[in-house]
Design a protein around this motif. Structure first.
Motif, short mmCIF file in Angstrom:
data_model
loop_
_atom_site.label_atom_id
_atom_site.label_comp_id
_atom_site.label_asym_id
_atom_site.label_seq_id
_atom_site.Cartn_x
_atom_site.Cartn_y
_atom_site.Cartn_z
N GLU A 147 43.50 31.14 44.26
CA GLU A 147 44.81 31.88 43.78
C GLU A 147 44.66 32.92 42.80
OE1 GLU A 147 48.07 28.83 43.24
OE2 GLU A 147 46.99 27.47 44.08
N GLY A 148 43.47 33.06 42.36
CA GLY A 148 43.39 34.08 41.24
C GLY A 148 42.64 33.44 40.06
N LEU A 149 42.94 34.01 38.86
CA LEU A 149 42.68 33.33 37.42
C LEU A 149 43.11 31.86 37.33
CD1 LEU A 149 43.52 36.47 35.31
CD2 LEU A 149 41.33 35.60 35.45
N ASP A 150 42.10 31.12 36.97
CA ASP A 150 42.33 29.69 36.87
C ASP A 150 42.64 29.26 35.55
OD1 ASP A 150 42.40 26.85 37.10
OD2 ASP A 150 40.15 26.92 37.86
N PRO A 151 43.76 28.59 34.97
CA PRO A 151 44.18 28.18 33.66
C PRO A 151 43.25 27.05 33.44
CG PRO A 151 46.28 28.67 34.96
CD PRO A 151 45.20 28.86 35.90
N GLN A 152 43.23 26.15 34.23
CA GLN A 152 42.28 25.07 33.64
C GLN A 152 40.82 25.25 33.46
OE1 GLN A 152 43.24 22.04 32.36
NE2 GLN A 152 41.31 21.32 32.13
N GLY A 153 40.45 26.05 34.41
CA GLY A 153 39.04 26.50 34.48
C GLY A 153 38.69 27.50 33.05
N LEU A 154 40.02 28.00 32.58
CA LEU A 154 39.78 28.87 31.74
C LEU A 154 39.42 27.94 30.10
CD1 LEU A 154 40.13 31.82 30.22
CD2 LEU A 154 42.50 31.08 29.99
N ARG A 155 40.54 26.78 30.19
CA ARG A 155 40.22 25.97 29.04
C ARG A 155 38.76 25.50 29.08
NH1 ARG A 155 45.46 24.73 31.24
NH2 ARG A 155 47.09 24.69 29.93
N GLU A 156 38.20 24.98 30.31
CA GLU A 156 37.07 24.63 30.23
C GLU A 156 35.77 25.61 29.80
OE1 GLU A 156 36.95 23.12 34.30
OE2 GLU A 156 38.27 21.55 33.92
N ASN A 177 43.69 42.55 35.12
CA ASN A 177 44.55 43.55 35.63
C ASN A 177 45.22 42.68 36.61
OD1 ASN A 177 43.52 46.11 37.69
ND2 ASN A 177 45.33 45.79 36.87
N PRO A 178 46.47 41.98 36.40
CA PRO A 178 46.86 41.05 37.10
C PRO A 178 47.80 41.52 38.35
CG PRO A 178 48.22 41.20 35.18
CD PRO A 178 47.04 42.06 35.07
N THR A 179 48.24 42.84 38.23
CA THR A 179 48.81 43.22 39.35
C THR A 179 48.33 44.27 40.31
OG1 THR A 179 50.88 42.56 38.02
CG2 THR A 179 51.09 44.13 40.06
N PHE A 180 48.12 44.37 41.53
CA PHE A 180 47.31 45.22 42.46
C PHE A 180 46.06 45.43 41.85
CE2 PHE A 180 51.93 46.30 43.20
CZ PHE A 180 52.23 45.38 44.02
N GLN A 181 45.28 44.64 41.53
CA GLN A 181 44.02 44.68 40.61
C GLN A 181 43.12 45.73 41.08
OE1 GLN A 181 40.83 42.27 41.13
NE2 GLN A 181 40.17 42.57 39.25
N ASN A 182 42.29 46.43 40.22
CA ASN A 182 41.31 47.17 40.42
C ASN A 182 40.04 46.36 40.29
OD1 ASN A 182 39.45 49.40 40.80
ND2 ASN A 182 40.27 50.55 38.91
N PRO A 183 39.27 46.23 41.57
CA PRO A 183 39.37 46.76 42.79
C PRO A 183 40.05 46.00 44.01
CG PRO A 183 37.14 45.55 42.64
CD PRO A 183 38.18 45.45 41.32
N THR A 184 40.32 44.92 43.84
CA THR A 184 40.63 43.98 44.98
C THR A 184 42.09 44.19 45.50
OG1 THR A 184 41.40 42.21 43.49
CG2 THR A 184 39.12 42.21 43.91
N GLY A 185 42.87 44.64 44.87
CA GLY A 185 44.29 44.93 45.10
C GLY A 185 45.04 43.54 44.94
N ALA A 186 44.51 42.49 44.56
CA ALA A 186 45.18 41.23 44.51
C ALA A 186 46.25 41.23 43.31
CB ALA A 186 44.22 40.14 44.08
N THR A 187 47.21 40.14 43.39
CA THR A 187 48.28 40.06 42.46
C THR A 187 48.46 38.67 42.15
OG1 THR A 187 49.66 42.03 43.19
CG2 THR A 187 50.83 40.34 41.90
N LEU A 188 48.33 38.25 40.83
CA LEU A 188 48.38 36.93 40.26
C LEU A 188 50.09 36.40 40.49
CD1 LEU A 188 46.73 34.70 39.15
CD2 LEU A 188 47.60 35.56 37.02
N SER A 189 50.25 35.35 40.91
CA SER A 189 51.37 34.61 41.23
C SER A 189 52.19 34.53 39.90
CB SER A 189 51.43 33.65 41.92
OG SER A 189 50.83 32.56 41.08
#
Length: 410
Positions: free
Chosen positions: A139-148, A166-178
């Motif tokens: 799903e993208g950036l992982d908050p729990q993984g960030l803590r660890e 770069n959470p919205t239409f990311q460069n380079p993937t085009g992905a957007t974080l929910s």
């Protein structure tokens, strides 16, 4: 000094044009949509009436007249700011270096969403900072993984200062974080005392006109927001901004003043005048429609040329400038760049978006500035080059290319 021992950071060659080259490399906006006659009249009026001020040095503040243009843009994604929170930049690239120099010390660590925008990695490394990939899941950036991850790095003695994303239409993937993940990420960063750097050039360029709440709007006291007019207006004016909590903004103004002495009063005045006369709606809507069409043309051409059962995989983005391709067999796309250039087409190999050599099996294609009639032709050239390079793996040309990494983004 760290600059005495670090190798010079490498940036991909993005903006080469000319001849018969079809460039899928640089993220250039389509300036055919700008109302040039109207702009020329506005610029002439600005020069004639206010030139003695607009062409002079200015202070390291966003001009009062430009503040409504910025707050209008940010409000469309739920962001909010004021003059005291704004720092002028010559685009987001300057802002990234200012953050590295002004908010951290050499040797400290920045977590970066990966694949990462190469300009961010280069800016932070130029400031002497360490880079470490931020943890992600499906799903993208992982908050729990960030803590660890932060706990582990700090236990190892690293000073982890910021999280760049770069959470919205990311460069380079085009992905957007929910939206849900954004709230979770903001909570985790605040718990960790980690400043979020939100780089948002593409957030208003969703093809269907919808937007996602900016992290800055979710937690304005713990997010430093990088904005730019380069993608929603034009990059040639070199004008952008940082929106930050007031104490942070004041610190960054001192840094940007050292870097540039003065922002361009003319660029700020020109953008303010454009916004005051007609707002952003018509231009942003035109950009969205143009890029939606170009993205569809490129994705359709890729399906026709590369198929959906071969080694190449990609997803159609819902906004932004880019398509991100992955080779399931793990081929090094840097080896394909020279073959593509020989056929008159360019792209950016995925290795430029890795922090430590990863993403070498991927490549980025930009559709925003290619004439619509040349997109199928360019994809056909690219597909032929990819097929030929795959068939010729291990050739002398490939060996020469591996020996000269500087040629990989040609």
């Amino acid at each position: 000094m760290w600059t005495d021992v670090r190798p010079s950071p490498e940036m991909p060659q993005l903006f080469e044009r000319g001849g018969d080259l079809i460039s899928f490399a640089g993220g250039l906006p389509d300036l055919d949509l700008l109302p040039l006659k109207e702009l020329s009249e506005q610029f002439a009026r600005l020069t004639r009436i206010g030139g003695r001020i607009a062409l002079q040095y200015s202070t390291p503040h966003v001009a009062k007249a430009l503040v409504p243009a910025i707050t209008d843009l940010m409000a469309r994604e739920g962001g909010s700011t004021g003059a005291a929170n704004l720092v002028p930049t010559a685009g987001s690239q300057m802002g990234l270096l200012a953050l590295g120099l002004g908010l951290a010390s050499p040797g400290e660590t920045v977590l970066c969403q990966t694949p990462a925008y190469p300009g961010a990695a280069t800016a932070f490394r130029t400031a002497g900072l360490r880079l470490h990939g931020a943890p992600e899941d499906a799903e993208g950036l992982d908050p729990q993984g960030l803590r660890e991850t932060v706990a582990r790095l700090r236990a190892d003695g690293q000073q982890v200062r910021m999280l760049y994303c770069n959470p919205t239409f990311q460069n380079p993937t085009g992905a957007t974080l929910s939206v849900e993940r954004r709230h979770q990420l903001a909570d985790a960063a605040r718990e960790l005392g980690l400043l979020i750097v939100e780089d948002n050039p593409y957030g208003l360029l969703g093809f269907d006109g919808t937007t996602v709440p900016a992290l800055q709007g979710i937690d304005p006291e713990n997010v430093v927001y990088l904005g730019t007019f380069s993608k929603v207006f034009a990059p040639g004016l070199r004008c952008g901004w940082i929106a930050a909590p007031e104490p942070v903004a004041e610190r960054l103004r001192r840094t940007t003043e050292v870097m540039a002495l003065s922002p361009s009063a003319f660029a700020q005045a020109a953008l303010a005048a454009f916004h005051a006369r007609g707002g952003w709606d018509s231009l942003i809507d035109a950009y969205r429609e143009r890029y939606r069409e170009r993205c569809g043309l490129m994705a359709d051409a890729l399906e026709a040329e590369l198929g959906t059962e071969g080694p190449w995989r990609w997803q159609r983005p819902e906004g932004g400038f880019y398509l991100w391709l992955r080779h399931e067999g793990g081929a090094d796309t840097g080896r394909f760049a020279h073959a593509a250039a020989e056929r008159g087409v360019s792209f950016v190999p995925g290795s430029h978006f890795g922090l430590d050599g990863e993403c070498g099996d991927r490549l980025r294609l930009c559709f925003s500035n290619v004439p619509r009639k040349r997109i199928p032709e360019g994809v056909a050239r690219l597909a032929a080059a990819l097929r030929g390079a795959e068939a010729g793996t291990g050739s002398a040309a490939g060996a020469d290319l591996d020996a000269d990494p500087g040629r990989r983004a040609a």
